[in-house]
Design a protein around this motif. Sequence first.
Motif, PDB file in Angstrom:
ATOM      1  N   VAL A  74     -33.683  27.348  89.534  1.00  0.00           N
ATOM      2  CA  VAL A  74     -32.660  28.085  88.800  1.00  0.00           C
ATOM      3  C   VAL A  74     -33.249  28.435  87.434  1.00  0.00           C
ATOM      4  O   VAL A  74     -33.737  27.559  86.719  1.00  0.00           O
ATOM      5  N   HIS A  75     -33.197  29.709  87.099  1.00  0.00           N
ATOM      6  CA  HIS A  75     -33.737  30.194  85.833  1.00  0.00           C
ATOM      7  C   HIS A  75     -32.590  30.556  84.906  1.00  0.00           C
ATOM      8  O   HIS A  75     -31.822  31.466  85.210  1.00  0.00           O
ATOM      9  N   GLU A  76     -32.488  29.829  83.801  1.00  0.00           N
ATOM     10  CA  GLU A  76     -31.446  30.121  82.817  1.00  0.00           C
ATOM     11  C   GLU A  76     -31.700  31.493  82.199  1.00  0.00           C
ATOM     12  O   GLU A  76     -30.826  32.333  82.149  1.00  0.00           O
ATOM     13  N   LYS A  77     -32.885  31.697  81.712  1.00  0.00           N
ATOM     14  CA  LYS A  77     -33.332  32.974  81.168  1.00  0.00           C
ATOM     15  C   LYS A  77     -34.842  32.843  81.001  1.00  0.00           C
ATOM     16  O   LYS A  77     -35.324  31.814  80.564  1.00  0.00           O
ATOM     17  N   LEU A  78     -35.567  33.865  81.358  1.00  0.00           N
ATOM     18  CA  LEU A  78     -37.018  33.798  81.234  1.00  0.00           C
ATOM     19  C   LEU A  78     -37.463  34.407  79.921  1.00  0.00           C
ATOM     20  O   LEU A  78     -37.320  35.609  79.707  1.00  0.00           O
ATOM     21  N   ASN A  79     -37.973  33.562  79.036  1.00  0.00           N
ATOM     22  CA  ASN A  79     -38.460  34.006  77.736  1.00  0.00           C
ATOM     23  C   ASN A  79     -39.975  33.904  77.640  1.00  0.00           C
ATOM     24  O   ASN A  79     -40.520  33.719  76.563  1.00  0.00           O
ATOM     25  N   LEU A  80     -40.634  34.016  78.766  1.00  0.00           N
ATOM     26  CA  LEU A  80     -42.096  33.932  78.781  1.00  0.00           C
ATOM     27  C   LEU A  80     -42.712  35.213  78.234  1.00  0.00           C
ATOM     28  O   LEU A  80     -42.114  36.285  78.329  1.00  0.00           O
ATOM     29  N   GLN A  81     -43.913  35.076  77.705  1.00  0.00           N
ATOM     30  CA  GLN A  81     -44.659  36.268  77.298  1.00  0.00           C
ATOM     31  C   GLN A  81     -44.877  37.137  78.527  1.00  0.00           C
ATOM     32  O   GLN A  81     -44.956  36.652  79.647  1.00  0.00           O
ATOM     33  N   GLU A  82     -45.008  38.426  78.316  1.00  0.00           N
ATOM     34  CA  GLU A  82     -45.071  39.383  79.416  1.00  0.00           C
ATOM     35  C   GLU A  82     -46.178  39.062  80.431  1.00  0.00           C
ATOM     36  O   GLU A  82     -45.949  39.106  81.636  1.00  0.00           O
TER      37      GLU A  82
END
Length: 114
Positions: A74-82
């Motif tokens: 489950v991904h809350e929000k993906l804030n990874l670099q592009e």
Amino acid sequence: MKVENLFYFTKYPLRILRKSILCCYIQCSIRSENDLFYTLNKQLEFSVFGWNWNALHDALSNFEDVKEKNIVIVHEKLNLQEKFLYEYILCLISATLLWKKYSHLHRFFQFFLI
């Protein structure tokens, strides 16, 4: 093989978590490649993990030792670099397609909160 339903989008993660047996929750605070690897390794308890993208793909493609049938991320929000986000999504797509095509022992789901 149909390619539909690789990823699911939902507002209600608690309903998912109650029905799932082996679950990993990726919080929005995860921003780096190492934080992502650490979280996945810790929560999914990979038997072997080499801390790179190829190793992640291999680990997500091999849950043979896992007793539980349903495996959920489950991904809350993906804030990874592009560049990391791209690699991660490729790993998820590839592993999910492998499980859909070849495994009757497990079901591998990716959920994204909206």
